[in-house]
Design a protein around this motif. Structure first.
Motif, PDB file in Angstrom:
ATOM      1  N   UNK A 124       0.811  -1.215   0.000  1.00 26.96           N
ATOM      2  CA  UNK A 124       0.000   0.000   0.000  1.00 26.96           C
ATOM      3  C   UNK A 124       0.844   1.265   0.000  1.00 26.96           C
ATOM      4  N   UNK A 125       2.093   1.165   0.455  1.00 27.20           N
ATOM      5  CA  UNK A 125       2.906   2.371   0.585  1.00 27.20           C
ATOM      6  C   UNK A 125       3.979   2.554  -0.459  1.00 27.20           C
ATOM      7  N   UNK A 126       4.095   1.632  -1.449  1.00 30.90           N
ATOM      8  CA  UNK A 126       5.261   1.680  -2.333  1.00 30.90           C
ATOM      9  C   UNK A 126       5.293   2.890  -3.261  1.00 30.90           C
ATOM     10  N   UNK A 127       4.143   3.495  -3.552  1.00 28.64           N
ATOM     11  CA  UNK A 127       4.133   4.704  -4.379  1.00 28.64           C
ATOM     12  C   UNK A 127       3.508   5.888  -3.645  1.00 28.64           C
ATOM     13  N   UNK A 128       3.425   5.776  -2.316  1.00 26.58           N
ATOM     14  CA  UNK A 128       2.867   6.878  -1.526  1.00 26.58           C
ATOM     15  C   UNK A 128       3.956   7.912  -1.238  1.00 26.58           C
ATOM     16  N   UNK A 129       3.575   9.129  -0.868  1.00 28.58           N
ATOM     17  CA  UNK A 129       4.581  10.114  -0.465  1.00 28.58           C
ATOM     18  C   UNK A 129       5.418   9.567   0.702  1.00 28.58           C
ATOM     19  N   UNK A 130       6.743   9.692   0.654  1.00 20.08           N
ATOM     20  CA  UNK A 130       7.613   9.102   1.684  1.00 20.08           C
ATOM     21  C   UNK A 130       7.610   9.896   2.988  1.00 20.08           C
ATOM     22  N   UNK A 131       6.435  10.036   3.592  1.00 21.64           N
ATOM     23  CA  UNK A 131       6.297  10.792   4.838  1.00 21.64           C
ATOM     24  C   UNK A 131       6.157   9.791   5.984  1.00 21.64           C
ATOM     25  N   UNK A 132       7.215   9.648   6.756  1.00 24.89           N
ATOM     26  CA  UNK A 132       7.230   8.655   7.834  1.00 24.89           C
ATOM     27  C   UNK A 132       6.654   9.258   9.109  1.00 24.89           C
TER      28      UNK A 132
END
Length: 477
Positions: free
Chosen positions: A210-218
């Motif tokens: 689900x996160x592989x193309x999401x904005x990299x906001x941790x």
């Protein structure tokens, strides 16, 4: 008061400097201005056309809403800005061949930060040169003719067990969900030889995806943060498996031909690190199961909507089944006879590519078809650019598997990429599709519940309702 005056004057001077300097082109700006860049619209500052790109992607309308309007306006090569990076989108078999065959020379892989963080910086996706060749050699050795010959009966057993446990005594199942679980099981059991109960990890892997193309906001609550947490859970499990395997092999256990054994053997020889083993297991599980399950699901959708093709395919599999004893597994030779089925699968992937394309980064100024792609810019090749082009595929939007009975122009059909980064697991995907289709069509009558079910993307394509099918047992006449 004096301090305030000093700060005010400093800010004023800074504003004057920026205004003046913005009018004076830097050496880099002067050099770029002398280059003939492709036409296109760079969109808003920094963000570019990212919003339009993501909107089209989520609706599974990348070609219709994003790529095609720009191709019509600017041509097969155009510039844009995506995810903060100046990007040149290229289309056509000649462009595919040029950029794919010049991997490591003119361009290198350049996936978004979130993808790299979650798949692993030490995976084959990110490796260059000798490191890439070493890892690719280990992977492809598992998928040699001898490796595939040994894999077919294992795959048959996994598929039959899955159908027995999840299809028997049901009159309706979610085809997409079922094939996702099955392909996930196959990659763990048949490719890696990992004995973990697949169900215990399946949901965790899904959270990473689900996160592989999401904005990299941790930040807690974001898709990327949830995916990072899930990735850490997977890593702990895999490290334990890798260390157990290493201890056993150093204690005298021989390689079993599975990919995990081959990777651990290279780890023992000092050719790769433990981090590389972990990252490549994670990457290959995703690459081998998620895209394959989509390809399988869409193959059944195409067959349901094209009964003449299904009749030809069914005849092919019934003939193979008639020459097998009850309970006898398929062989690699049986799979090679599924020629029409593979034509159907390829035509399905042409019309419904599991990936829209791939990003590269120019490592030097590139001259291509009269344009300059500056060093540091991204290059995006797309599957749609050739798959939907009537120059390569006449009447491109029609479903016609027989077009694959004849040779296809090199670099026109690219669901698995090409060049040095041709998908290392494409033989596994092919085997998975063909063997599963065989067992389903020879054992079940089936039909789609929603023939016109929409396809969405998040981040990869998926049927919006899970592609439910009605099933009933059938026997070979």
């Amino acid at each position: 008061m004096a301090a305030f005056i000093v700060i005010f004057i400093s800010i004023l001077l800074l504003m004057i400097y920026r205004k003046y300097s913005s009018k004076q082109p830097t050496n880099k700006q002067q050099n770029t201005s002398r280059k003939l860049l492709p036409s296109g619209d760079m969109g808003l500052p920094w963000i570019g056309e990212t919003v339009e790109f993501y909107k089209a992607q989520r609706a599974n309308q990348l070609f219709e809403s994003f790529f095609r309007p720009r191709m019509n306006k600017y041509g097969n090569i155009f510039k844009t800005k995506l995810m903060g990076s100046p990007t040149v989108v290229v289309n056509g078999a000649a462009a595919n061949k040029f950029f794919m065959s010049n991997e490591f020379k003119l361009v290198i892989s350049s996936w978004p930060t979130s993808s790299v963080e979650l798949m692993g910086r030490n995976s084959i996706m990110e490796k260059q040169g000798d490191s890439h060749r070493c890892l690719r050699g280990i992977i492809t050795s598992t998928l040699s003719v001898s490796g595939l010959t040994a894999m077919v009966p294992r795959m048959c057993a996994s598929i039959q067990t899955h159908l027995e446990n999840n299809w028997r005594n049901h009159d309706e199942i979610s085809l997409y969900r079922s094939t996702k679980m099955l392909t996930f099981t196959i990659v763990l059991e048949c490719l890696f030889g990992i004995g973990i109960e697949p169900g215990s990890l399946f949901g965790v892997f899904e959270r990473v995806l689900e996160g592989v193309l999401s904005p990299p906001i941790n930040f807690p609550g974001t898709k990327f943060a949830r995916a990072k947490k899930a990735r850490s859970e997977i890593e702990k499990v895999l490290v334990g498996e890798i260390r157990r395997k290493r201890e056993a092999m150093e204690g005298g256990e021989e390689e079993d031909g599975m990919l995990l054994s081959k990777l651990v053997a290279a780890l023992i020889r000092g050719e790769i690190t433990e981090e590389e083993v972990v990252d490549n297991v994670v990457l290959l599980v995703f690459a081998a199961h998620d895209t394959t399950s989509y390809a399988i699901t869409m193959t059944f959708k195409m067959l349901a909507n094209n009964p003449n093709s299904y009749a030809l395919l069914l005849k092919e599999h019934e003939e193979i089944a008639r020459n097998k004893r009850a309970g006898e597994a398929l062989t690699l030779e049986d799979v090679k006879k599924m020629e029409y089925t593979w034509q159907v699968a390829r035509e399905t992937m042409r019309l419904n590519p599991p990936i829209f394309g791939s990003f590269r980064k120019a490592i030097t100024d590139i001259q291509f078809e009269g344009f300059t792609i500056p060093k540091g810019w991204k290059v995006l090749w797309t599957t749609y650019g050739t798959h939907y082009d009537e120059k390569y595929f006449p009447d491109p939007m029609s479903f016609n598997p027989s077009r694959f009975a004849d040779p296809i122009q090199s670099y026109a059909f690219i669901p698995f990429g090409g060049g040095p980064r041709l998908c290392a697991g494409y033989q596994l995907a092919k085997l998975n599709i063909l063997v599963l289709v065989h067992y389903v069509v020879t054992r079940y009558n089936w039909s789609l519940v929603y023939p016109d079910e929409p396809i969405f993307m998040d981040p990869l394509p998926f049927p919006s309702k899970g592609m439910p099918i009605k099933i009933s047992p059938r026997s070979l006449a």
